[in-house]
Design a protein around this motif. Structure first.
Motif, PDB file in Angstrom:
ATOM      1  N   GLY A  83      59.999  54.909  34.337  1.00 59.64           N
ATOM      2  CA  GLY A  83      58.718  54.582  33.711  1.00 59.64           C
ATOM      3  C   GLY A  83      57.939  55.825  33.322  1.00 59.64           C
ATOM      4  O   GLY A  83      57.353  55.885  32.242  1.00 59.64           O
ATOM      5  N   ALA A  84      57.944  56.827  34.179  1.00 65.23           N
ATOM      6  CA  ALA A  84      57.237  58.076  33.872  1.00 65.23           C
ATOM      7  C   ALA A  84      57.863  58.780  32.675  1.00 65.23           C
ATOM      8  O   ALA A  84      57.160  59.243  31.770  1.00 65.23           O
ATOM      9  N   LEU A 101      49.907  59.337  35.670  1.00 61.92           N
ATOM     10  CA  LEU A 101      49.767  57.959  36.141  1.00 61.92           C
ATOM     11  C   LEU A 101      49.770  56.980  34.972  1.00 61.92           C
ATOM     12  O   LEU A 101      50.427  55.938  35.032  1.00 61.92           O
ATOM     13  N   THR A 102      49.072  57.306  33.896  1.00 59.83           N
ATOM     14  CA  THR A 102      49.058  56.441  32.718  1.00 59.83           C
ATOM     15  C   THR A 102      50.452  56.354  32.107  1.00 59.83           C
ATOM     16  O   THR A 102      50.874  55.276  31.685  1.00 59.83           O
ATOM     17  N   LEU A 132      52.344  52.894  31.636  1.00 56.52           N
ATOM     18  CA  LEU A 132      52.781  52.513  30.296  1.00 56.52           C
ATOM     19  C   LEU A 132      54.291  52.319  30.239  1.00 56.52           C
ATOM     20  O   LEU A 132      54.776  51.387  29.594  1.00 56.52           O
ATOM     21  N   GLY A 133      55.034  53.196  30.877  1.00 61.18           N
ATOM     22  CA  GLY A 133      56.490  53.089  30.872  1.00 61.18           C
ATOM     23  C   GLY A 133      56.994  51.839  31.570  1.00 61.18           C
ATOM     24  O   GLY A 133      57.873  51.137  31.072  1.00 61.18           O
ATOM     25  N   ILE A 134      56.421  51.524  32.733  1.00 61.49           N
ATOM     26  CA  ILE A 134      56.856  50.343  33.478  1.00 61.49           C
ATOM     27  C   ILE A 134      56.440  49.067  32.761  1.00 61.49           C
ATOM     28  O   ILE A 134      57.257  48.153  32.562  1.00 61.49           O
TER      29      ILE A 134
END
Length: 82
Positions: free
Chosen positions: A13-14, A31-32, A36-38
């Motif tokens: 996700g990262a 963190l964003t 966003l990735g997940i």
């Protein structure tokens, strides 16, 4: 994320969020990017399941789906913000 554990989902996700950030020329924090990735992978997998009845598996497949989904989320966010 299909077939990945929580730790792998955070890593993929990262990376997917970072790729989407670079493609969309956005400026987000770590963190964003992870979020966003997940979420992008969840949205991307849902779209693929709806349209094709299947999704991409493994780390690479989820990275591609996550990055595409995160790009879609960034585009929608920008459209709503305007």
């Amino acid at each position: 994320m299909t077939g990945l554990g929580w730790f792998a989902a955070i890593i993929v996700g990262a990376i997917a969020g970072w790729i989407a950030e670079k493609i969309m020329k956005a400026n987000h924090g770590l963190l964003t990017n992870i979020i966003l990735g997940i979420i992008g992978a969840v949205v991307g997998n849902w779209i693929l399941m709806t349209l094709l009845g299947s999704t991409l598996g493994g780390w690479i497949g989820q990275l591609v789906v996550g990055a595409a989904g995160a790009c879609l989320l960034i585009a929608v966010w920008r459209a709503v913000k305007r």
